[in-house]
Design an enzyme around this catalytic site. Structure first.
Site, mmCIF file in Angstrom:
data_model
loop_
_atom_site.group_PDB
_atom_site.id
_atom_site.type_symbol
_atom_site.label_atom_id
_atom_site.label_comp_id
_atom_site.label_asym_id
_atom_site.label_seq_id
_atom_site.Cartn_x
_atom_site.Cartn_y
_atom_site.Cartn_z
ATOM 1 N N ASP A 166 0.830 -1.193 0.000
ATOM 2 C CA ASP A 166 0.000 0.000 0.000
ATOM 3 C C ASP A 166 0.875 1.258 0.000
ATOM 4 O O ASP A 166 1.746 1.399 0.852
ATOM 5 C CB ASP A 166 -0.907 -0.020 1.242
ATOM 6 N N HIS A 167 0.638 2.150 -0.945
ATOM 7 C CA HIS A 167 1.397 3.405 -1.067
ATOM 8 C C HIS A 167 2.904 3.160 -1.048
ATOM 9 O O HIS A 167 3.649 3.742 -0.252
ATOM 10 C CB HIS A 167 1.006 4.379 0.040
ATOM 11 N N HIS A 198 -7.126 10.264 3.942
ATOM 12 C CA HIS A 198 -6.824 9.197 4.887
ATOM 13 C C HIS A 198 -7.226 9.644 6.289
ATOM 14 O O HIS A 198 -7.224 10.833 6.601
ATOM 15 C CB HIS A 198 -5.324 8.877 4.877
ATOM 16 N N GLU A 231 -1.053 5.604 -8.809
ATOM 17 C CA GLU A 231 -1.852 6.710 -8.267
ATOM 18 C C GLU A 231 -1.579 8.013 -9.009
ATOM 19 O O GLU A 231 -0.441 8.325 -9.363
ATOM 20 C CB GLU A 231 -1.572 6.910 -6.776
#
Length: 287
Positions: free
Chosen positions: A84-85, A177, A135
């Site tokens: 993730d990220h 977030h 992204e």
């Protein structure tokens, strides 16, 4: 069954539902997510941030834990281990560790650099049979007390990244977030619609799934969102369940201090949260 996220998300787009990415932080969280997915016959993506990976002593440890746990628990639903990220370097580490999926977050780079680095990683993932998420447009949040709405991605930049062959695209549409503030303006469905029109059936990803109203979630799914990330809500559930156990003095009763007993209420709370999200996203029975 451990696999890439590609097939599960393509099915989600066609079926007009979304697959939950639930971030994991330890053995209890992983077990809770896997058992709930199996119970509901739902596909699931296990999200691992670079920080969580480091906490669990490395991506190889995480991958080995998930593989062993799935065997011992007889998990048969589709499961993906997903960075993730991730940074470029983090992506390479997860590829080496045997993850089935990665996210490269190049949103902070100029678009040309984002495109170049994403293209390199797409080629590696194709060779390895992995799925890859990219992204465009940053996801908002709180920094130094300032609440950011979240940058809305440029649809044309989204098309440039989508055309590279990524399996899923995370695009900023006003999502953030963490907890959403009371003055949050909501998701930009105009941006999402414009992105969907330019990227076709490319599975879209909604980060910051905690706190978005149910009607917005359902509308986002209608506009092509096939993967929704949930992390903060599980953290809040776990904290609340653990706090209640301690405040009621359960840890002082008999061997209530046993970590297996101490962690159970929070783990049960995570399972309930995951259950609610899978029902909302429409993935129940879709494994």
């Amino acid at each position: 069954m451990l696999e890439s996220a590609k097939d599960m998300l393509e099915k989600a787009v066609k079926g007009h539902y979304a697959v939950a990415q639930i971030n994991i932080n330890n053995l209890e969280w992983t077990k809770a997510v896997l058992l709930t997915a199996q119970e509901l016959n739902s596909p699931v993506i296990l999200g691992v941030s670079e920080g969580a990976g480091k906490y669990m002593t490395g991506f190889k440890t995480v991958q080995a834990m998930v593989e062993a746990m799935m065997g011992e628990l007889k998990i048969t639903v589709p499961v993906a281990t997903h960075l993730d990220h991730g940074s470029y370097e983090g992506c390479l580490k997860c590829i080496e560790a045997g993850f089935t999926s990665i996210m490269f977050d190049g949103s902070h780079y100029p678009i040309d650099e984002n495109v170049a680095k994403t293209k390199e990683l797409v080629a590696i993932c194709r060779e390895k049979g992995m799925s890859i998420e990219a992204e465009v447009g940053s996801i908002g949040g709180e920094e130094d007390g300032v609440i950011g709405r979240g940058e809305c991605a440029d649809p044309n930049e989204c098309k440039r990244i989508a055309d590279l062959g990524v399996d899923m695209l995370a695009a900023g549409i006003g999502n953030i977030h963490g907890k959403y503030p009371a003055n949050w303006e909501g998701l930009s469905f105009e941006t999402l619609d414009a992105i969907q029109k330019l990227t076709g059936d490319k599975p879209l990803v909604l980060h910051g799934g905690t706190g978005i109203p149910d009607d917005m979630i359902k509308k986002a799914i209608d506009l092509g969102v096939a993967k929704i990330n949930v992390n903060t809500e599980c953290q809040l559930s776990f904290a609340a369940g653990t706090r209640k156990y301690i405040e009621e003095g359960k840890d002082l009763e008999g061997k209530g201090y046993d970590p297996r007993k101490l962690l159970k209420p929070g783990t049960d709370a995570i399972m309930q949260t995951v259950r609610e999200k899978m029902e909302l996203f429409g993935s129940v029975g879709k494994a």
